[in-house]
Motif scaffolding. Structure first.
Motif, mmCIF file in Angstrom:
data_model
loop_
_atom_site.group_PDB
_atom_site.id
_atom_site.type_symbol
_atom_site.label_atom_id
_atom_site.label_comp_id
_atom_site.label_asym_id
_atom_site.label_seq_id
_atom_site.Cartn_x
_atom_site.Cartn_y
_atom_site.Cartn_z
ATOM 1 N N LYS A 43 32.588 21.939 55.302
ATOM 2 C CA LYS A 43 33.598 22.527 56.191
ATOM 3 C C LYS A 43 34.751 21.541 56.397
ATOM 4 C CE LYS A 43 30.567 25.557 58.870
ATOM 5 N NZ LYS A 43 29.956 25.758 60.194
ATOM 6 N N GLU A 44 34.412 20.286 56.608
ATOM 7 C CA GLU A 44 35.443 19.255 56.811
ATOM 8 C C GLU A 44 36.248 19.037 55.528
ATOM 9 O OE1 GLU A 44 37.773 16.546 58.800
ATOM 10 O OE2 GLU A 44 36.279 17.890 59.664
ATOM 11 N N LEU A 45 35.585 19.048 54.380
ATOM 12 C CA LEU A 45 36.291 18.883 53.106
ATOM 13 C C LEU A 45 37.270 20.032 52.884
ATOM 14 C CD1 LEU A 45 36.743 17.391 50.440
ATOM 15 C CD2 LEU A 45 34.802 18.671 49.498
ATOM 16 N N PHE A 70 36.179 27.427 51.555
ATOM 17 C CA PHE A 70 36.976 27.048 50.382
ATOM 18 C C PHE A 70 37.778 28.226 49.847
ATOM 19 C CE2 PHE A 70 33.900 23.621 50.458
ATOM 20 C CZ PHE A 70 34.703 22.528 50.193
ATOM 21 N N GLN A 71 37.165 29.415 49.838
ATOM 22 C CA GLN A 71 37.885 30.602 49.402
ATOM 23 C C GLN A 71 39.042 30.907 50.351
ATOM 24 O OE1 GLN A 71 37.205 30.861 46.198
ATOM 25 N NE2 GLN A 71 37.231 33.054 46.395
ATOM 26 N N ALA A 72 38.870 30.587 51.634
ATOM 27 C CA ALA A 72 39.917 30.853 52.614
ATOM 28 C C ALA A 72 41.127 29.935 52.426
ATOM 29 C CB ALA A 72 39.370 30.708 54.034
ATOM 30 N N VAL A 73 40.905 28.656 52.128
ATOM 31 C CA VAL A 73 42.017 27.701 52.043
ATOM 32 C C VAL A 73 42.581 27.535 50.638
ATOM 33 C CG1 VAL A 73 41.253 26.398 54.065
ATOM 34 C CG2 VAL A 73 40.543 25.651 51.793
ATOM 35 N N ASP A 74 41.778 27.819 49.611
ATOM 36 C CA ASP A 74 42.225 27.593 48.230
ATOM 37 C C ASP A 74 41.559 28.612 47.301
ATOM 38 O OD1 ASP A 74 43.520 26.359 46.094
ATOM 39 O OD2 ASP A 74 42.076 24.723 45.946
ATOM 40 N N PRO A 75 41.876 29.909 47.471
ATOM 41 C CA PRO A 75 41.165 30.952 46.737
ATOM 42 C C PRO A 75 41.314 30.872 45.223
ATOM 43 C CG PRO A 75 43.050 31.884 47.876
ATOM 44 C CD PRO A 75 42.910 30.462 48.338
ATOM 45 N N LYS A 76 42.403 30.352 44.732
ATOM 46 C CA LYS A 76 42.602 30.236 43.291
ATOM 47 C C LYS A 76 42.143 28.876 42.746
ATOM 48 C CE LYS A 76 46.189 33.658 42.979
ATOM 49 N NZ LYS A 76 45.425 34.726 42.419
ATOM 50 N N GLN A 77 41.520 28.093 43.622
ATOM 51 C CA GLN A 77 40.984 26.777 43.274
ATOM 52 C C GLN A 77 42.031 25.912 42.548
ATOM 53 O OE1 GLN A 77 37.055 26.901 41.512
ATOM 54 N NE2 GLN A 77 36.314 28.303 43.069
ATOM 55 N N LYS A 93 31.959 36.762 42.603
ATOM 56 C CA LYS A 93 33.090 37.437 43.234
ATOM 57 C C LYS A 93 34.357 36.587 43.113
ATOM 58 C CE LYS A 93 34.720 39.559 47.465
ATOM 59 N NZ LYS A 93 34.508 39.772 48.888
ATOM 60 N N ALA A 94 34.239 35.289 43.365
ATOM 61 C CA ALA A 94 35.397 34.393 43.237
ATOM 62 C C ALA A 94 35.914 34.395 41.802
ATOM 63 C CB ALA A 94 35.025 32.978 43.664
ATOM 64 N N ARG A 95 34.978 34.408 40.858
ATOM 65 C CA ARG A 95 35.383 34.416 39.453
ATOM 66 C C ARG A 95 36.054 35.734 39.082
ATOM 67 N NH1 ARG A 95 31.585 32.571 34.473
ATOM 68 N NH2 ARG A 95 33.223 32.512 32.927
ATOM 69 N N ASP A 96 35.458 36.854 39.512
ATOM 70 C CA ASP A 96 36.017 38.160 39.166
ATOM 71 C C ASP A 96 37.348 38.410 39.864
ATOM 72 O OD1 ASP A 96 33.776 38.536 37.629
ATOM 73 O OD2 ASP A 96 32.792 39.915 39.028
ATOM 74 N N THR A 97 37.486 37.972 41.119
ATOM 75 C CA THR A 97 38.699 38.218 41.893
ATOM 76 C C THR A 97 39.845 37.296 41.484
ATOM 77 O OG1 THR A 97 37.354 38.906 43.768
ATOM 78 C CG2 THR A 97 39.651 38.347 44.232
ATOM 79 N N ASN A 98 39.546 35.997 41.336
ATOM 80 C CA ASN A 98 40.608 35.008 41.117
ATOM 81 C C ASN A 98 40.503 34.231 39.803
ATOM 82 O OD1 ASN A 98 41.885 35.457 43.668
ATOM 83 N ND2 ASN A 98 40.175 34.386 44.614
ATOM 84 N N GLY A 99 39.501 34.548 38.994
ATOM 85 C CA GLY A 99 39.350 33.845 37.714
ATOM 86 C C GLY A 99 38.963 32.386 37.884
ATOM 87 N N VAL A 100 38.182 32.095 38.917
ATOM 88 C CA VAL A 100 37.793 30.710 39.194
ATOM 89 C C VAL A 100 36.280 30.571 39.238
ATOM 90 C CG1 VAL A 100 39.923 30.214 40.454
ATOM 91 C CG2 VAL A 100 37.943 31.103 41.687
ATOM 92 N N THR A 101 35.790 29.369 39.393
ATOM 93 C CA THR A 101 34.382 28.984 39.461
ATOM 94 C C THR A 101 33.788 28.996 38.064
ATOM 95 O OG1 THR A 101 34.077 29.857 41.699
ATOM 96 C CG2 THR A 101 32.104 29.429 40.467
#
Length: 119
Positions: A43-45, A70-77, A93-101
């Motif tokens: 959470k702190e990171l 992490f998805q809230a602050v940097d969704p596209k990583q 979900k992160a991968r399908d939505t934003n092409g990340v992970t």
């Protein structure tokens, strides 16, 4: 009465803020595993991820907590990247939505190389 061993453990105790003060851009972090997810540190990171703290790679194996912060602050990583050994629904979900992970082949935690282990 405190034993010498108990005192040594207390002397080594750090807050999430103190631990993350050691993290620099470009670090690899292995944030724990089954039953040992370092939720407060993550959470702190997540609060610190951004232009001043970037290129952070998180190597996860069997983290059962999805770390939505992490998805809230940097969704596209753009400033961090998750590498996951077990592909849980939130990672997909992160991968399908934003092409990340990314998914990494499981060969054990020693595969992480020079990762910093956050306790």
């Amino acid at each position: 009465m405190t034993t010498p061993i108990q005192q040594k453990i207390r002397d080594k105790k750090r807050t999430p803020q103190q631990i993350l003060d050691m993290v620099k851009s470009g670090n690899w972090i292995q944030p724990g595993s089954v039953g040992g997810d370092s939720t407060e540190c993550m959470k702190e990171l997540a609060k610190r991820i951004g232009p001043k703290l970037k290129d952070i790679e998180l190597w996860n194996y069997a983290n059962f907590f999805p770390h939505p912060e992490f998805q809230a602050v940097d969704p596209k990583q753009e400033n961090h990247c998750f590498h996951e050994y077990f592909f849980f629904p939130w990672n997909r979900k992160a991968r399908d939505t934003n092409g990340v992970t990314s998914w990494s082949h499981w060969d054990g935690p020693w595969e992480c190389g020079s990762a910093i282990t956050v306790l």
